[in-house]
Design an enzyme around this catalytic site. Structure first.
Site, PDB file in Angstrom:
ATOM      1  N   TYR A   1       0.857  -1.184   0.000  1.00 32.85           N
ATOM      2  CA  TYR A   1       0.000   0.000   0.000  1.00 32.85           C
ATOM      3  C   TYR A   1       0.896   1.237   0.000  1.00 32.85           C
ATOM      4  O   TYR A   1       0.847   2.088   0.871  1.00 32.85           O
ATOM      5  CB  TYR A   1      -0.971   0.009   1.192  1.00 32.85           C
TER       6      TYR A   1
ATOM      7  N   GLY B   1       6.128   8.215   0.866  1.00 31.41           N
ATOM      8  CA  GLY B   1       7.135   7.945   1.897  1.00 31.41           C
ATOM      9  C   GLY B   1       7.961   6.710   1.535  1.00 31.41           C
ATOM     10  O   GLY B   1       9.192   6.707   1.678  1.00 31.41           O
ATOM     11  N   HIS B   2       7.294   5.679   1.035  1.00 31.23           N
ATOM     12  CA  HIS B   2       8.022   4.472   0.602  1.00 31.23           C
ATOM     13  C   HIS B   2       8.922   4.798  -0.593  1.00 31.23           C
ATOM     14  O   HIS B   2      10.043   4.294  -0.695  1.00 31.23           O
ATOM     15  CB  HIS B   2       7.050   3.370   0.175  1.00 31.23           C
TER      16      HIS B   2
ATOM     17  N   LYS C   1       9.904   7.458  10.531  1.00 35.18           N
ATOM     18  CA  LYS C   1       8.574   7.582  11.140  1.00 35.18           C
ATOM     19  C   LYS C   1       8.381   6.469  12.167  1.00 35.18           C
ATOM     20  O   LYS C   1       7.840   6.676  13.231  1.00 35.18           O
ATOM     21  CB  LYS C   1       7.480   7.516  10.085  1.00 35.18           C
TER      22      LYS C   1
ATOM     23  N   GLN D   1      11.061   1.071  15.633  1.00 32.54           N
ATOM     24  CA  GLN D   1      11.406  -0.041  14.740  1.00 32.54           C
ATOM     25  C   GLN D   1      12.831   0.122  14.217  1.00 32.54           C
ATOM     26  O   GLN D   1      13.620  -0.828  14.187  1.00 32.54           O
ATOM     27  CB  GLN D   1      10.414  -0.082  13.581  1.00 32.54           C
TER      28      GLN D   1
ATOM     29  N   SER E   1       1.640   7.624   5.948  1.00 33.64           N
ATOM     30  CA  SER E   1       1.497   6.266   6.480  1.00 33.64           C
ATOM     31  C   SER E   1       0.403   5.556   5.709  1.00 33.64           C
ATOM     32  O   SER E   1      -0.593   6.186   5.328  1.00 33.64           O
ATOM     33  CB  SER E   1       1.107   6.348   7.962  1.00 33.64           C
ATOM     34  N   SER E   2       0.582   4.258   5.523  1.00 33.91           N
ATOM     35  CA  SER E   2      -0.468   3.487   4.841  1.00 33.91           C
ATOM     36  C   SER E   2      -1.759   3.526   5.647  1.00 33.91           C
ATOM     37  O   SER E   2      -2.850   3.419   5.102  1.00 33.91           O
ATOM     38  CB  SER E   2      -0.026   2.033   4.663  1.00 33.91           C
TER      39      SER E   2
HETATM   40  O1  PAF Z   1       7.677  -0.901   8.472  1.00 33.67           O
HETATM   41  C1  PAF Z   1       7.108  -1.855   7.911  1.00 33.67           C
HETATM   42  O2  PAF Z   1       6.448  -1.695   6.894  1.00 33.67           O
HETATM   43  C2  PAF Z   1       7.237  -3.261   8.522  1.00 33.67           C
HETATM   44  O3  PAF Z   1       7.268  -3.208   9.904  1.00 33.67           O
HETATM   45  C3  PAF Z   1       8.430  -4.035   7.970  1.00 33.67           C
HETATM   46  C4  PAF Z   1       9.749  -3.370   8.314  1.00 33.67           C
HETATM   47  C5  PAF Z   1       8.314  -4.185   6.457  1.00 33.67           C
HETATM   48  C6  PAF Z   1       8.462  -5.441   8.576  1.00 33.67           C
HETATM   49  O4  PAF Z   1       7.299  -6.143   8.287  1.00 33.67           O
END
Ligand code: PAF
Length: 303
Positions: free
Chosen positions: A32, A36-37, A149, A153, A185-186
């Protein structure tokens, strides 16, 4: 763009690329895709000869089945977007292969997962660390790119890569924002019209803390109270946490310094939104009233 679904094929392709002297940049995603991606893809492209993007909605990082099922998906649009962005490989492994029958190993990255989102999302970061470790082993990249963001993580992945000597360089990319400051964000796709209009209050709240820090306020409670007031004034959010933490250890700090990060998670219309800003390196400066949101000129491309 090559599409790879089998893990053995991905291994083989990575080996071929490396034998050909090419470096591999990797962007793991759950699909999705939004701008940002694509910023992560651009960054991977600037660091490496080839770019592999994975799409895998990882079941083990969701806290409940409903959230997993409701996670937005649009495979056709994602493929088109990645093709256009110039990704070389789209890797879409099957859950049945990623988690083969009998799979029993998880990666737990110590106390880093206990702070911020940890208490509300038990097991989430174990799911993230496990799948990221697995994906890194499948793709064997030179560089892997993650968005800031998801600050917690990013710190967890960095720690895991150091601790397990995974031999990949982790690159963090600053958060891309819509023009009104909302972090891309998705999950934003799940906001109704009214909620979407209110959501940038999170950004303004972080901006209020940054502005006060710049004006000399160092007390964590004061900075957090200022930010909290901006959100509470709206009356529609349920704040999960709003904390000032050490940017690496993620533990709360009493006195702010340049290594601190203000992080927030709040529910708005049933959607959980997160955002954060580093006090030393804010990509924005918002005034608490929201009347005037100014981006610092060097960061204007993040608007
Ligand atoms: O940030 C994300 O989209 C997820 O947490 C990731 C790093 C792809 C792991 O599933």
């Amino acid at each position: 763009m090559k599409i790879v679904t089998r893990i053995a094929k991905m291994h083989e392709l990575s080996r071929q690329l490396r034998t050909g002297g090419l470096t591999i940049g990797f962007v793991p995603t759950m699909g999705y895709l939004h701008d940002g991606h694509l910023e992560l893809v651009r960054r991977a492209r600037s660091e490496c000869d080839t770019v592999v993007v994975s799409i895998f909605v990882n079941p083990t990082q969701f806290n409940n089945r409903e959230d997993f099922e409701k996670y937005p998906r649009d495979e056709a649009a994602d493929k088109a977007v990645l093709e256009h962005a110039g990704a070389d490989v789209l890797f879409m492994p099957e859950a049945s292969e990623v988690y083969a029958p009998g799979a029993a190993t998880t990666v737990h990255v110590g106390a880093l997962g206990d702070h911020l989102c940890g208490p509300t999302r038990p097991g989430h970061f174990d799911g993230v660390a496990t799948v990221v470790a697995a994906l890194l082993n499948m793709v064997t990249p030179d560089v892997a790119v993650f968005g800031e963001k998801d600050w917690q993580q990013l710190q967890i992945v960095r720690r895991m890569v150091r601790d397990l000597h995974l031999g990949v360089r982790i690159v963090g990319v600053p958060t891309l924002r819509d023009a009104d400051g909302l972090a891309m964000s998705s999950r934003n796709a799940r906001l109704g019209e009214k909620e979407r209009a209110l959501a940038p209050a999170l950004y303004r709240a972080l901006g209020a803390a940054v502005a006060a820090y710049r004006d000399g306020e160092k007390r964590s409670t004061e900075l957090c109270n200022l930010a909290r007031a901006v959100i509470e004034e709206i009356g529609e959010f349920r704040i999960d946490y709003l904390e000032l933490v050490d940017g690496e250890a993620l533990a709360p700090v009493e006195t702010a310094n340049d290594g601190s990060v203000v992080a927030v998670a709040a529910f708005l219309g049933g959607v959980r939104l997160i955002d954060n800003v580093s006090l030393a390196r804010p990509q924005m400066l918002a005034d608490a009233s929201g009347a005037d949101i100014r981006m610092r000129s060097e960061d204007a491309h993040y608007a």
